[in-house]
Design an enzyme around this catalytic site. Structure first.
Site, PDB file in Angstrom:
ATOM      1  N   SER A   6      37.054  52.753  24.131  1.00 13.49           N
ATOM      2  CA  SER A   6      36.031  53.781  24.396  1.00 13.49           C
ATOM      3  C   SER A   6      36.055  54.132  25.875  1.00 13.49           C
ATOM      4  O   SER A   6      35.925  53.238  26.724  1.00 13.49           O
ATOM      5  CB  SER A   6      34.644  53.230  24.039  1.00 13.49           C
ATOM      6  OG  SER A   6      33.641  54.013  24.683  1.00 13.49           O
ATOM      7  N   HIS A  31      38.717  56.422  21.809  1.00 10.27           N
ATOM      8  CA  HIS A  31      37.353  56.622  21.279  1.00 10.27           C
ATOM      9  C   HIS A  31      36.511  57.344  22.315  1.00 10.27           C
ATOM     10  O   HIS A  31      36.375  56.882  23.453  1.00 10.27           O
ATOM     11  CB  HIS A  31      36.740  55.255  20.944  1.00 10.27           C
ATOM     12  CG  HIS A  31      35.440  55.303  20.226  1.00 10.27           C
ATOM     13  ND1 HIS A  31      35.329  55.546  18.870  1.00 10.27           N
ATOM     14  CD2 HIS A  31      34.172  55.109  20.669  1.00 10.27           C
ATOM     15  CE1 HIS A  31      34.050  55.513  18.519  1.00 10.27           C
ATOM     16  NE2 HIS A  31      33.326  55.239  19.588  1.00 10.27           N
ATOM     17  N   ASP A  33      32.897  58.660  23.217  1.00 11.09           N
ATOM     18  CA  ASP A  33      31.470  58.496  22.873  1.00 11.09           C
ATOM     19  C   ASP A  33      30.650  59.648  23.424  1.00 11.09           C
ATOM     20  O   ASP A  33      30.357  59.703  24.612  1.00 11.09           O
ATOM     21  CB  ASP A  33      30.947  57.174  23.453  1.00 11.09           C
ATOM     22  CG  ASP A  33      31.354  56.000  22.599  1.00 11.09           C
ATOM     23  OD1 ASP A  33      31.847  55.006  23.144  1.00 11.09           O
ATOM     24  OD2 ASP A  33      31.189  56.099  21.371  1.00 11.09           O
ATOM     25  N   MET A  35      27.268  61.657  23.765  1.00 12.78           N
ATOM     26  CA  MET A  35      25.838  61.320  23.705  1.00 12.78           C
ATOM     27  C   MET A  35      25.009  62.488  24.258  1.00 12.78           C
ATOM     28  O   MET A  35      25.368  63.066  25.279  1.00 12.78           O
ATOM     29  CB  MET A  35      25.562  60.070  24.547  1.00 12.78           C
ATOM     30  CG  MET A  35      26.342  58.859  24.078  1.00 12.78           C
ATOM     31  SD  MET A  35      25.997  57.420  25.112  1.00 12.78           S
ATOM     32  CE  MET A  35      27.047  56.231  24.313  1.00 12.78           C
ATOM     33  N   HIS A  67      33.095  60.228  18.554  1.00 10.97           N
ATOM     34  CA  HIS A  67      31.904  59.623  17.947  1.00 10.97           C
ATOM     35  C   HIS A  67      30.708  60.412  18.457  1.00 10.97           C
ATOM     36  O   HIS A  67      30.305  60.264  19.609  1.00 10.97           O
ATOM     37  CB  HIS A  67      31.846  58.150  18.383  1.00 10.97           C
ATOM     38  CG  HIS A  67      30.634  57.428  17.947  1.00 10.97           C
ATOM     39  ND1 HIS A  67      30.300  56.182  18.462  1.00 10.97           N
ATOM     40  CD2 HIS A  67      29.675  57.711  17.038  1.00 10.97           C
ATOM     41  CE1 HIS A  67      29.185  55.753  17.899  1.00 10.97           C
ATOM     42  NE2 HIS A  67      28.783  56.670  17.028  1.00 10.97           N
ATOM     43  N   MET A  69      27.165  60.946  18.914  1.00  9.22           N
ATOM     44  CA  MET A  69      25.824  60.362  18.893  1.00  9.22           C
ATOM     45  C   MET A  69      24.863  61.461  19.355  1.00  9.22           C
ATOM     46  O   MET A  69      24.321  61.426  20.471  1.00  9.22           O
ATOM     47  CB  MET A  69      25.757  59.123  19.799  1.00  9.22           C
ATOM     48  CG  MET A  69      26.483  57.930  19.193  1.00  9.22           C
ATOM     49  SD  MET A  69      26.763  56.607  20.364  1.00  9.22           S
ATOM     50  CE  MET A  69      28.312  57.174  21.076  1.00  9.22           C
ATOM     51  N   MET A 138      27.768  50.560  13.671  1.00  9.50           N
ATOM     52  CA  MET A 138      27.395  50.211  15.041  1.00  9.50           C
ATOM     53  C   MET A 138      27.067  48.722  15.109  1.00  9.50           C
ATOM     54  O   MET A 138      26.225  48.234  14.331  1.00  9.50           O
ATOM     55  CB  MET A 138      26.173  51.019  15.492  1.00  9.50           C
ATOM     56  CG  MET A 138      26.415  52.473  15.805  1.00  9.50           C
ATOM     57  SD  MET A 138      27.687  52.806  17.035  1.00  9.50           S
ATOM     58  CE  MET A 138      27.110  51.844  18.418  1.00  9.50           C
ATOM     59  N   ASP A 174      31.777  49.021  16.353  1.00  8.94           N
ATOM     60  CA  ASP A 174      31.616  49.749  17.604  1.00  8.94           C
ATOM     61  C   ASP A 174      30.485  49.153  18.437  1.00  8.94           C
ATOM     62  O   ASP A 174      29.311  49.340  18.130  1.00  8.94           O
ATOM     63  CB  ASP A 174      31.324  51.229  17.281  1.00  8.94           C
ATOM     64  CG  ASP A 174      31.312  52.098  18.509  1.00  8.94           C
ATOM     65  OD1 ASP A 174      31.203  53.320  18.363  1.00  8.94           O
ATOM     66  OD2 ASP A 174      31.411  51.560  19.623  1.00  8.94           O
ATOM     67  N   GLY A 176      30.214  45.831  21.673  1.00 11.58           N
ATOM     68  CA  GLY A 176      30.207  44.382  21.884  1.00 11.58           C
ATOM     69  C   GLY A 176      31.433  43.670  21.374  1.00 11.58           C
ATOM     70  O   GLY A 176      31.433  42.448  21.184  1.00 11.58           O
TER      71      GLY A 176
END
Ligand code: DX5
Ligand code: ZN
Length: 223
Positions: A6, A31, A33, A35, A67, A69, A138, A174, A176
């Site tokens: 990511s 990836h 992300d 947002m 992705h 969000m 997630m 996705d 941690g």
């Protein structure tokens, strides 16, 4: 297991260089992300970054995995598709018309993914399973990199793996994921792991990727 770095935790002042480095280390999914500050309490970037990275992805043969969000993702599917996204994943919680939104992604000629947050049950996506190429679970509450994986989600991963019953649909975890958690993700049935701070941290990118692959018991791949 496929690794999907990511870029959220990458150095945005050197983004092209860092993406090239992960591709050179044998990575073929990036990836992204996205947002909006409403669906999640953070704002990252939009289609312009997809557009900027498309030539690099073409050069290395990498897939741009976006992705979203964001609320009401239908508003921006065409923009992300036009910018060069290969896979577009939307959140089941972000639209009342999930079936239609997934169909829109397919009609744009893109791979379709659906994502759910840690507290969202699998039943929220059951009715679109046969429409999608990927299901993203997630493993942190979305919005930020560098968080700790929520172990209870791994039982959800396992339940989803059983539910899919060998369908050719990827299960993505996705948040941690790092050398100490990735093997448990694979054992639970995940087929793709998003890795952010585990890759774009303070060690060389190639070493970070090699550590993840050896944590999986895989021989580090380098193109
Ligand atoms: C969080 C993002 C994740 C995150 C992963 O909302 O969806 O992809 O960037 O970062 P790490 O791997 O550091 O948890
Ligand atoms: Zn993500």
């Amino acid at each position: 297991m496929r690794l999907a770095p990511s870029i959220l935790t990458a150095d945005f002042a050197r983004l092209g260089e860092q993406v090239a480095a992960v591709c050179a280390a044998g990575i073929d999914w990036i990836h992204l992300d996205v947002m909006d500050g409403r669906f999640v309490p953070n704002i990252s970037f939009g289609p312009l970054i997809v557009q900027a990275l498309r030539p690099l992805a073409d050069h290395y043969g990498a897939l741009l995995d976006t992705h979203l969000m964001i609320v009401e993702p239908e508003r921006y599917l065409t923009d992300f598709a036009t910018a060069g996204a290969d896979l577009i994943t939307i959140h089941a919680e972000a639209t009342p018309h999930l079936h239609r939104a997934v169909q829109m992604i397919r009609d744009l000629g893109k791979k379709a993914g659906v994502a759910i947050n840690p507290a969202t049950p699998l039943c929220m996506i059951e009715e679109v399973i046969d429409q999608v190429d990927l299901i993203l679970l997630m493993t942190v509450n979305p919005g930020f990199g560098g968080q700790t994986l929520i172990p209870s989600v791994l039982t959800k991963v396992h339940r989803l793996s059983t539910l899919l019953n060998n369908r050719p649909i990827d299960i993505m975890v996705d948040g941690g994921v790092n050398p100490s958690t990735i093997a448990a993700c694979a054992a639970a049935g995940a087929t793709v792991a998003v890795v952010g701070s585990a890759v774009f941290g303070n060690q060389p990118i190639a070493d970070a990727i090699a550590d993840l692959r050896s944590a999986l018991g895989e021989v580090p791949r380098v193109k």
